[in-house]
Structures are given as C-alpha cells and as structure tokens.
Design an enzyme around this catalytic site. Sequence first.
Site, short mmCIF file in Angstrom:
data_model
loop_
_atom_site.label_atom_id
_atom_site.label_comp_id
_atom_site.label_asym_id
_atom_site.label_seq_id
_atom_site.Cartn_x
_atom_site.Cartn_y
_atom_site.Cartn_z
N ASP A 420 3.41 37.93 8.56
CA ASP A 420 3.46 36.49 8.87
C ASP A 420 2.22 36.13 9.69
O ASP A 420 1.50 37.01 10.17
CB ASP A 420 4.75 36.21 9.67
CG ASP A 420 5.07 34.72 9.78
OD1 ASP A 420 4.55 33.93 8.97
OD2 ASP A 420 5.85 34.35 10.69
N GLU A 423 -2.94 33.79 8.60
CA GLU A 423 -3.96 32.88 8.03
C GLU A 423 -5.35 33.15 8.60
O GLU A 423 -6.30 32.93 7.86
CB GLU A 423 -3.54 31.44 8.28
CG GLU A 423 -2.33 31.02 7.47
CD GLU A 423 -1.01 31.68 7.92
OE1 GLU A 423 -0.89 32.02 9.11
OE2 GLU A 423 -0.14 31.86 7.08
N ASP A 505 8.20 27.89 5.57
CA ASP A 505 8.27 26.65 6.34
C ASP A 505 8.47 25.40 5.48
O ASP A 505 7.94 24.34 5.79
CB ASP A 505 7.03 26.52 7.24
CG ASP A 505 6.90 27.70 8.20
OD1 ASP A 505 7.74 28.62 8.11
OD2 ASP A 505 5.98 27.73 9.01
O1 MIG Z 1 5.66 30.26 14.11
O2 MIG Z 1 8.63 34.44 12.74
O3 MIG Z 1 6.89 31.13 8.04
O4 MIG Z 1 9.34 32.47 7.95
O5 MIG Z 1 10.72 32.77 10.37
C1 MIG Z 1 6.67 30.54 13.18
C2 MIG Z 1 9.18 33.16 12.79
C3 MIG Z 1 6.58 31.96 12.76
C4 MIG Z 1 6.80 31.45 10.42
C5 MIG Z 1 7.35 31.94 9.11
C6 MIG Z 1 8.84 31.97 9.16
C7 MIG Z 1 9.31 32.83 10.32
C8 MIG Z 1 8.72 32.30 11.62
N1 MIG Z 1 7.26 32.27 11.53
#
Ligand code: MIG
Length: 825
Positions: A420, A423, A505
Amino acid sequence: MDDTEVFAEPPRGPGALRELITEERAVEAVFEAARTRAESVAEGIARVRIAEGGFAPSRSWDVLQPLPPDHGASVRQDAGGTVLDLGGMRVALSGEGRLRVEGRRAGVWLEQVGPPVWGRARPETLGIRLRQGDALPPGRDGVLARLQLALDPADRLWGFGQRTGGLDRRGRRLTNWTSDSFGVHHHRGSDNLYQAQPVFLAVQAGRAFGAFLHVSHLSRLDAGYTNPDRLGIDALGGEIDLFLFAGPTPAAVVEQLTRLTGRPLLPPHWALGFHQSRWGYDRAEQVLAVVDGFRDRDLPLDAVHLDIDYMRGFRSFTWDPVRFPDPRGFCTAVHERGARVVAIIDPGIKDDPGSGYRAADEALTGAHVLRNADGSPFRGYVWPDRALFPDFARAEVRAWWGEMHRESLVEAGVDGVWNDMNEPTAFDAPFSSGQARDRPFPLALRHGAEDERASHLEVRNLYGTLEGRATFEALARLRPERRPWVLTRSAGVGSQRTCATWMGDNDSWWEHLAMSVPQLLSMGLSGSPHAGVDIGGFFENAGAELFARWMELGAFYPFMRDHTAQGTRAQEPWAFGAEVETLARRALELRYRLLPYLVTLAHEAAATGAPLMRALGYAFPDVEATLDEEDAFLLGPWLLVAPATRPRQRWRAVTLPPGAWRDFWSGREVVPERRDEARPALLPTPPGRPPLLLRQGALLPLGDVRRSTATPVSELRLVVTPATASRYRLVEDDGLSPDADGAGTAVTEMALDRDEGALRLELQARAGGFLPAPRTFTVELRLDRPPDRVVLDGADVSAAWDGERHAASVSWPDDGAGHELLVSD
Ligand code: MIG
C-alpha cells in the site's frame, strides 16, 4: 492546452531536416536540433523515438529485452516518404521527416501534425499536485517534449490503465503520475490516481492498433480533449518514446503489449478465491473470529487480509506484541481453518533508528533510502509518522527489502504481501498532529548509488512496480516451492509480471459499483488483468442491497476482495442479515464453481496476456454494435455477464453479440431470432441470479463448491452449449507450485462439432505432469429438450434431464483418458 501555458520559455522546434538515414529495419530523420527514429523491434511492434539533440542512453524499467527481431520488416521508399513496413503496420517518415502510421490497407492511423517542440515546463500546468514551492530539477528532467498526432474520428480510445469513467477515453486528458487520492472521492473524470500506464488501443470495427508511451517520467495524453481529432503527447524528460502495436485486433494488441512488457503473473489458486479484509481488524482473535464466521456458516473463504493494525506502531515488518502476540501461531490457526494470510506492508519506514527497529537501522546504515538534493535522507510523514523511503530503483535495495520479509513475514507463515501507499505517498505533517494534508513527493530527490543513478522523476511512476518486483523476488527466493503473491496499489507498466492490483479507496456508492466494470476492462486491455476493486466500497457505509449486488458482480472480478475502511459499518457477508447472507453465499458459491475456468483463464493470461474480463468488443472486434457496450463483459470466451448496477433494478438492456446465447440459470436461449447479428436484449435481474449468458459452443469447466481451494475439486463439470464447431483447452495445476516450465500443468484439449446431425464432443486424454485428486467428470449439455440418444465411447448411456435448467448430464469417474460423446439433440 496551448504551448504558452505549459512552457516556461518559448518552445524550440527541431529545425530543418538535414538527412534521412535508412537502415535494414529502421529509418531516422536527422534535423538541425532533433532526431526522429522509427525501428522495427519485433513482429508487430515498432518503436518511434523523438528527441532534441541526440537520444539519451535510455534505461528501460518496464520493457523485456531482447525480443526476437521481425525478419520480415523492411524499409523502402514510396511516394509518401521512407516507409518502415512491418506487414500489418507501416511507419513512414515523410520528405519533411514527419511521422505517419498506416494500416495494412492504406488507412492512416496516426499522423504527425506540426513539428514536435521542447522547452522547460511549468510544473503547475501539468495536472499534478505539487508541494508548495517545489520546482522541476534543472536539466533534461525539467524539459517537456510535446507532439501532436491526428486521430481517425472513428477510433474509440481504450486502455490508459487504471482510470475512472467509461471504456472509451476519447475527450479526456489523462495524466500519468502515480498519486494517492486519499479522501478525494473518485468520480468519472478523476485524473491521475494510484497507477500510471500510458498505453492505449485505438479501436474501430475491423481493426485495432495500440501504443505504449515508453516514458516513465510524468506524461500526459490529450486524447481528443483539446481538439477532438488530435492526440497530444506531453512527456517530461525531453523524449517522446512510443511503441506501436500493429494489432489488427484488440486481442493482438494486448498480446503485443505484454510480449514487450511482460505477461501477467500466474496467481496461486487461493488468490483466485475469496478474500476478506477490513481496516480495523486489530486483534488476532478478532481475525480468527472472522475466519470462523465463514467456516461456521459454511461460506467459502481463501484469504484474510491484515491491514496496518497488525503492526507495532505502523512499523513495516513488525507485529504488535499485545494484539498479535504470536504471529506464527496466528498464521497456523488461519491455515488450519483452510485459509491464507495476506499482510500489508507500507514502504515508509518509521524513522526510529537505535530503538531496536531493524528496518530503520539498516535503511540508514546501508544508505538504502531516497535522499534530498543535499544528500541527507528524505523524510516524510506517513502512518508511522516520520518515515524514510527505500530507493527501490537500486537492485541492492530491492534485495535488502526482500530480505526484510524473511523472519517477520515468511517464517511467520504469511502467504501473500499487500503493498500500500507506494505511489509513494508522504504527508507534510505527522498524522498524530491532526495537521497532515496530503503532500506529494518532492520532484527532485536523489537515488543512491553513483553507478546506477536514476533520476527520481524517471522512476517515480515505477516506485510501486519496483517495490512489487522486490517483494515478488523475495517470496520466490525465500519460499521457492510456492508461487509468490503480491497485491499492489500503485503500479506502472510491467507490474503485471509480479503483482495483482486493486483500486483502493472507492466509495460505497452504486456509481462505483457500475464504474468498476469499465475500470477492470481497461486494466485488462492495458496488460494488467489481475485486478479488482474493493467490494462493498471502502469509504462510507454500504447498504444491504448494494453489498449484495457488489458480491454478485465481484464473483467475476479477477481479484475478489471484500474490504472497507476503519470506522465503517461491519461488511462481512453476514453483516446485513439473513437475506443478504443468502445472496452473498450464492455469489461465493458461483465464484467457487467458476474456479477451474478462472485457473484456465489465468494460464491463458500468463501465456498471451489475454484478460480474464473482456470487453464485448474485445471478443467481437468486427461487430460495431459491441464496441460501445461498456458495462457488460465476457468472462473468458464463454460467459457474458450483464450486472445490475442500480438500486431495485429489475431489468437491464445489453447488446447481444452475434450467435446463440443461453441463460446460464434456465438453459433457455435468449432472443433466438436474428442470431447472425448483434441485437438488443432486455434481461431480468432478480437478486441472486445475475444475468449470465452462455455463448454458443461453450465448453465451460466448473468445479464444485468448496470451503477453500485447499480442498480439491471432487466433480469437474463441463457445461456445453450446442454449436457446429468449437474448441477449448482446459488447463489445471496444483495451484501452489511455481509454474516455471509448465511441468506441473495438465492440459485437456476438447472439441465440439456436429456429425450427421448429432453433437460430437471429443475429449482428449489429459496430458502433462499434474494429476488431479480422484473426482467425477460430468458433461452437462444445455439443450432445448431432452436428447433422443446419448452415446459415450460407443455405448448408449442415459442422461439425467433437469427440465428447470434444460440440462442433460452424463458422469463417469475421471480417468484422464480420451472420451467421445455423441448426442442426438
Ligand atoms: O491512508 O492501510 O487503499 O485499502 O485499508 C490509508 C489503511 C491507507 C489505503 C488503502 C486501504 C487501506 C488503508 N490505506
């Protein structure tokens, strides 16, 4: 957007043409101040580079090399200029050195309009969010190359990677810049989300070609936004580098694209099963209770996801000692329940050296991190507050990062890794201060080693791809007997080789359910078929009907996961009461029945790039009426899915492609008249029975419902619909071993035809190293009426007739031998 806006200085052109150089399989126009070069790279693939001065030595992060050359390609002169001829595609440079791309029969595909121009860009005009006061670095990274190409008005523009909105992106401007859009509700026109795949297909009835802008810097494609009949290309880094794909069908383009950029990974079978997740499962017992919730209700489940709550203070590669005191025991408990564990990893490493946090210590002492211009480590705020960021562009950093998975995850028994925030995302203030606002990464950062110096702008769009590669290679190395599985949020081209992906999201909105179809179709067309979106929606609270419908549609997603944000209502399949639980069960059972088909499709994707979810126009590229159907799709060759996407929907319309289509549930043919052309159909959408149609000549392999893929299939059922001729190749494997050389794979070739009025199904003997567990083989023929006679291997047999489903079934113990079935229908 006109030149005066994007350039910080008057842009420069190429100057006068000096000479046209021809080579065996290339042609190059040399201008006073620039060059345009077109060369044949491989069969059906050409590369066009346009640069100011000379071509920079270009490193490729996303292209597989080398490819076998196209020996048929040649260069010749004709009235229009110097032509590089690849057979299905001609790339010409005119007498003035202008680019023109043509199809086999004269039609012009793309034609350069005016000269390319270059100049320093004004970053605030490029469609990206910037840190306050941030500027482009000096040198080539800050130079924007701009080119205009004329488009055929009849072309639909498909692909462009992960996007919101419809299938045809014509009329939009698409920014390629990976960014977290946390808290920004996605809408149809949302631009630059988590991924950057600058690839597209230009499609009209009877022909398709494709292009990949091989620029990992920030780029923008103006797909008829400024001028409906022009494609504008803006690329930072100073070079337009385009791969062109000859097609002539969408399937051929996807094959060419993935031949160049890599075929999709082969997932383990459990990854094709159902995944349950939520941000907020924060204790081991709670997660086990969720798994038990599935088992107690006898609902299928293959994986449970651990979000950031399992970590100690959001430190990647740690477990919270109170809430997850025994990681190994926890993973074993999940495994004993027939499911797998997927754990999230964020790339931001808590800047906490000297405290016993190994990742931070090693990141700094090993100089593994991204640096500011002055050489100091770059620090940004993410979940663990102040964080350091690995420099995944360097092989030794990828190896180090991979090694971090050994003890904490692999030895604990974690099965898959979920990447996660890659980016990458960093905020300007600690979350805990309440002041954090999303702030993009600075544009100019330094990457470590002198001998492998990449500009940050060059690799930024590939950060997630490179992290995914590091993780995949680590899992392959640390657990060589297993197929690795990595899920990534951010990706660029090439990520499909190592990662499945999802669009995070989304909202619990009907619009987002509906939009998931063109979105996943676009991902498949862009070479990345193993994709899904969060079922039920991430933000906000799903209602019962929305959740049920989303499960119904999600049963056909290549990656099927129920996930939601912290603080939203419970979203497990049973959280909405008995009625929705029943509907969710039906969806899950259908998913599990489809698994042998999904496995075969995954093998096909790994071999040719063919997506699992296919636009109707992908499957029927010559039929104009199918090209604009964007909210129905084919799953593989045999199933047409037309989801319900609105509340209380009773009916929906769909364009039926030519041929006979049978309702999967009733076995009845829909709209039997006018089989030879596309025609509209109005289909009922009762909850629990999504419009699902079988194509004529279907040879659809189904399994039985299992609690998870850990249990072998006990009945393989081949669903057959009549046709004069049809073929299929069923591919099976053990679902876990890496398929490096196909040794553990078994293939069953099958053919259906008509022999003197009778249907003849020929099953060849199973070939290959995989031996399935003992099971029944059933052929289920979907016919208008009971067959007069059924002959199996020369002997009359009686087929069981189910009038409600219009199905005649014949079973035998699966011996893997060849069989012939004759049916007088
Ligand atoms: O700032 O890890 O898209 O699936 O549950 C949010 C918490 C961070 C974004 C991901 C989402 C995940 C969440 N993450």
